[in-house]
Design an enzyme around this catalytic site. Sequence first.
Site, PDB file in Angstrom:
ATOM      1  N   GLU A 126       0.834  -1.210   0.000  1.00 12.52           N
ATOM      2  CA  GLU A 126       0.000   0.000   0.000  1.00 12.52           C
ATOM      3  C   GLU A 126       0.869   1.260   0.000  1.00 12.52           C
ATOM      4  O   GLU A 126       0.523   2.258  -0.640  1.00 12.52           O
ATOM      5  CB  GLU A 126      -0.936  -0.011   1.217  1.00 12.52           C
ATOM      6  CG  GLU A 126      -1.905  -1.185   1.259  1.00 12.52           C
ATOM      7  CD  GLU A 126      -2.759  -1.301   0.012  1.00 12.52           C
ATOM      8  OE1 GLU A 126      -3.134  -0.258  -0.553  1.00 12.52           O
ATOM      9  OE2 GLU A 126      -3.030  -2.444  -0.410  1.00 12.52           O
ATOM     10  N   ASP A 192       3.931  -4.031  -6.000  1.00 10.98           N
ATOM     11  CA  ASP A 192       4.594  -5.257  -5.540  1.00 10.98           C
ATOM     12  C   ASP A 192       6.105  -5.044  -5.464  1.00 10.98           C
ATOM     13  O   ASP A 192       6.755  -5.399  -4.470  1.00 10.98           O
ATOM     14  CB  ASP A 192       4.306  -6.412  -6.497  1.00 10.98           C
ATOM     15  CG  ASP A 192       2.869  -6.893  -6.441  1.00 10.98           C
ATOM     16  OD1 ASP A 192       2.200  -6.626  -5.430  1.00 10.98           O
ATOM     17  OD2 ASP A 192       2.430  -7.534  -7.414  1.00 10.98           O
TER      18      ASP A 192
END
Length: 478
Positions: A126, A192
Amino acid sequence: MRTFFAFVLLCGFLFNASASNLPDLGEIGVDDLSPAQERQIGEEIMREVRRDPAWLDDPETEEYINRLGQRLVAASGESGRAFEFFVVRNAMLNAFALPGGYIGVHSGLILAAQSESELAGVLGHEIGHVTQRHIAQLIGKQKQATVVMLASILAAIAARDSRMSEAAIAAGAAGASQAQLAYSRDFEREADRVGLQTLEAAGFDARGMAGFFERLQRAARLYENNAPAYLRTHPLTTERIADMENRVMSMRYRQVADSPDFGYVRARLRVQSLSASEAIRTFTGLVTGSPDDPAARYGLALAQLRVGHLDEAARTLDELRRRAKPSPFIAILAGELSTARRDTDTAVNTLMAATKAFPESMSTVYALANAQIVGGRAQDAERSVRRALAGRSGDIRLWGLLSRANATLGKRTAQHRAQAEVYVLRGTYRAAVEQLELARRAGDGDFYELSAVDARLREVRTLADEERRAEQRRKSGR
């Protein structure tokens, strides 16, 4: 559902926010959002979040998730950017980023994480959405379609029912192109990559991130059309999992032990999610099965205190203190137990020692001030809270404690003035104006205090007027 919605305004699925209090975006869809605009939108959303019962108002849990998050932020190379982490009381597995660096985590996801590195991996992902400015990039790419889509997403915040929220978002997304969907997938891959780098730089086990996502993907096959929320908003693909695993293979192998606080937070959340009898039964079994696990004893003592079994809680806590290292979690629990036993002197002394032993812990400051107020030492509480406010003027809990302390002392002007700041921080400006007007009429303020009240009243009235005009513009469709 497109990934975009997860890190823009996913809280629309969770909170019953008032549309009249949302920010006036104006022509924001024409150009990329500036960092200042992102922060403004995020602050407005957070005012709504903090009013909702789903927001977990638990100082110890909030302090832990922020400490973990800030450790990752520092390792990301973005330490100059403001971040705030919070927890939502919800059993669903989810996490989301909002504009301006606000990152929320569901309590269910914290409980589902099997290690601190797994939880850190989700936060790192996040954080990656925020540091790469995916929200602003998407808005810039959509150009004229952005206003319509943002309007739909903001409408979703106002929806009381999650199905209504999804319908509002689907309507706004109907015109999105295939190219935009691919761009969102790029966002996920980039988050990621950044998340893994951040996780490793912060000293966590990078396998935790890949492992958690892979476990979610396996679990999704059992859910069919009712997949965990995190998978609906952060769609996983075999390619993404494989890419994460390949990246992890090139990283240095590292075994990382969980911090004790990770266990304490999970115990707190589990106690809160269970009935009183279930919590005692569950943690009694955990202590029996794992007598050396301090989190199990902490959870049992917390559950015993919750049902008023004070003697049993005291015995469990004594054994916990004997076996575990000192911690703010243990000290605050000890203070709460002493307060429940009407031994406020011991509570105050315990928590005063904790504030010195853990100077970075605000949860011990809150607990100490509360014990002082309850124990008839409101003057001490007022002094300690004012000292803390000198460096944390935006701390809503400190203002609330200051209001309580002054109410106990009979200082009505100071009480209403502090309560006004609570309402300002919540974004309820008209209620703040009422409190400041009460402060003016209280009759116990000196010249300097009343002058400060008058000055603040003028400022807050301006904010209240702006809020009222924004509401009128929205109602009129302008």
